[in-house]
Design a protein around this motif. Sequence first.
Motif, PDB file in Angstrom:
ATOM      1  N   GLY A  38     -26.443  -9.213  98.477  1.00 21.54           N
ATOM      2  CA  GLY A  38     -26.969  -7.997  97.876  1.00 21.54           C
ATOM      3  C   GLY A  38     -26.532  -7.843  96.431  1.00 21.54           C
ATOM      4  O   GLY A  38     -26.146  -8.798  95.752  1.00 21.54           O
ATOM      5  N   ILE A  39     -26.593  -6.598  95.945  1.00 21.98           N
ATOM      6  CA  ILE A  39     -26.246  -6.311  94.553  1.00 21.98           C
ATOM      7  C   ILE A  39     -24.746  -6.476  94.336  1.00 21.98           C
ATOM      8  O   ILE A  39     -23.932  -6.001  95.119  1.00 21.98           O
ATOM      9  N   SER A  69     -27.860 -10.302  92.128  1.00 21.76           N
ATOM     10  CA  SER A  69     -28.289  -9.903  93.458  1.00 21.76           C
ATOM     11  C   SER A  69     -28.809 -11.117  94.192  1.00 21.76           C
ATOM     12  O   SER A  69     -29.434 -11.997  93.589  1.00 21.76           O
ATOM     13  N   GLU A 197     -30.833  -0.730  95.969  1.00 14.35           N
ATOM     14  CA  GLU A 197     -30.265  -0.817  97.306  1.00 14.35           C
ATOM     15  C   GLU A 197     -29.940   0.596  97.760  1.00 14.35           C
ATOM     16  O   GLU A 197     -29.032   1.236  97.218  1.00 14.35           O
TER      17      GLU A 197
END
Length: 407
Positions: A38-39, A69, A197
């Motif tokens: 993810g980020i 990301s 997100e």
Amino acid sequence: MVYQSQSAGLVAYKVQSGLGTQASALSANLLRIAGGNGIRVSKAATESAEVRNDGLSTRGRHGSQKSSSAYNGEMSLGSHDPIIEALMRSTWDSVALTKTQADFTSLTTGANTIVLASGSPIAMGFRVGDIIRPTGLTDAANNGKNLRITALSATTITVAETLVVNAVADTTCSIARPGKRLINTVPLVKRYFTIEEYESDIDQSTVLTDFVWGTGKLSMATDGLIRFDPGGVGTGQAQALTTASSPYFTSPTGPVDVPFSVVDATIRLNGADLVELTSFDLSLDIQPNAPVTFGSGSQKYSPDVFTGPLKVNMNLTMLRKSLAIFSDFLAETPYSLNILAVDNMSEPKDFMSITVPNFTLGGVDPSALSKQGGGRTQTIAVPAALIGLDTSATGNGSMISFQTTAP
């Protein structure tokens, strides 16, 4: 106190109008995810070099801020089309190509050929690697099915599929290249994205602006779904949105089809459909880089994300049935590859097709001999250095091309 659970969240993204302009909140895409880091936002930690008599340290300061990301995902019809478009730095051609008897007068069919009475299929715009669909032919079995073009001449389209042979000319028929196609073109089209997100339990969002999708990996394994893992780099621009401002994107649109299954996919290597694959992966990389700079009073972000030449690499593992592929490796024989992933539906099936038209093999390594039962495998490596542009008259002029029936 509410804590965020691992599964209650979503990832949405939307292309920006340009660098420094955050995307508007409407009409974003929902990313189909199956994990991933993810980020990630990081800052350089700048240490103080002060020498103190008390043996302690002065607190340092934050330096430049970076963002990235990466996600794991499953590919379905249209699920990653904007990301693939960004990686190709091109634009989907959404105009279907259709030719009728007005273009070729009539045609006949051989076991693997469509022979035109007039006109050149090359001049008409068809290319090796394209998926076509005939309609209106006398033999119903030849109509409404996906046909992979494997060769072209001035009068003939050769396909991988077996056709009903009919030497009687069909005059009321058509040949269409359905859906949309994506090939390498110039000038390059650079795209920046806003990516969010959203964590729904705590009702807060992390948002990156000026994000560039830079990598994508497609992979297949036995009894699995086709995976696509995208990633990228941002300039470092990041926000932590409060409950009142989250989610940033309003009702993002998600994919509706179920993921492609590996068992429904067909992989064609150097003119033969494979039945012996045990794993496969293909990666794209435009080498995104956000350099660290300084100069203004509050400049902690990179001024831009720079990209480099497209790199494509592949790996295939399969049961070993001969030394033919090893011989081709020694001889530096040019190869091509096509992947056809289809939905579970009646013909003509919706699809995603990927063609890598011009490469040589980087290695063919057999598995170790063993007392264990089972077949010996060989792993074929195709590094980026050995995948190049297809400059043939019948090709798409690309290193890699995509075609899909997704809208």
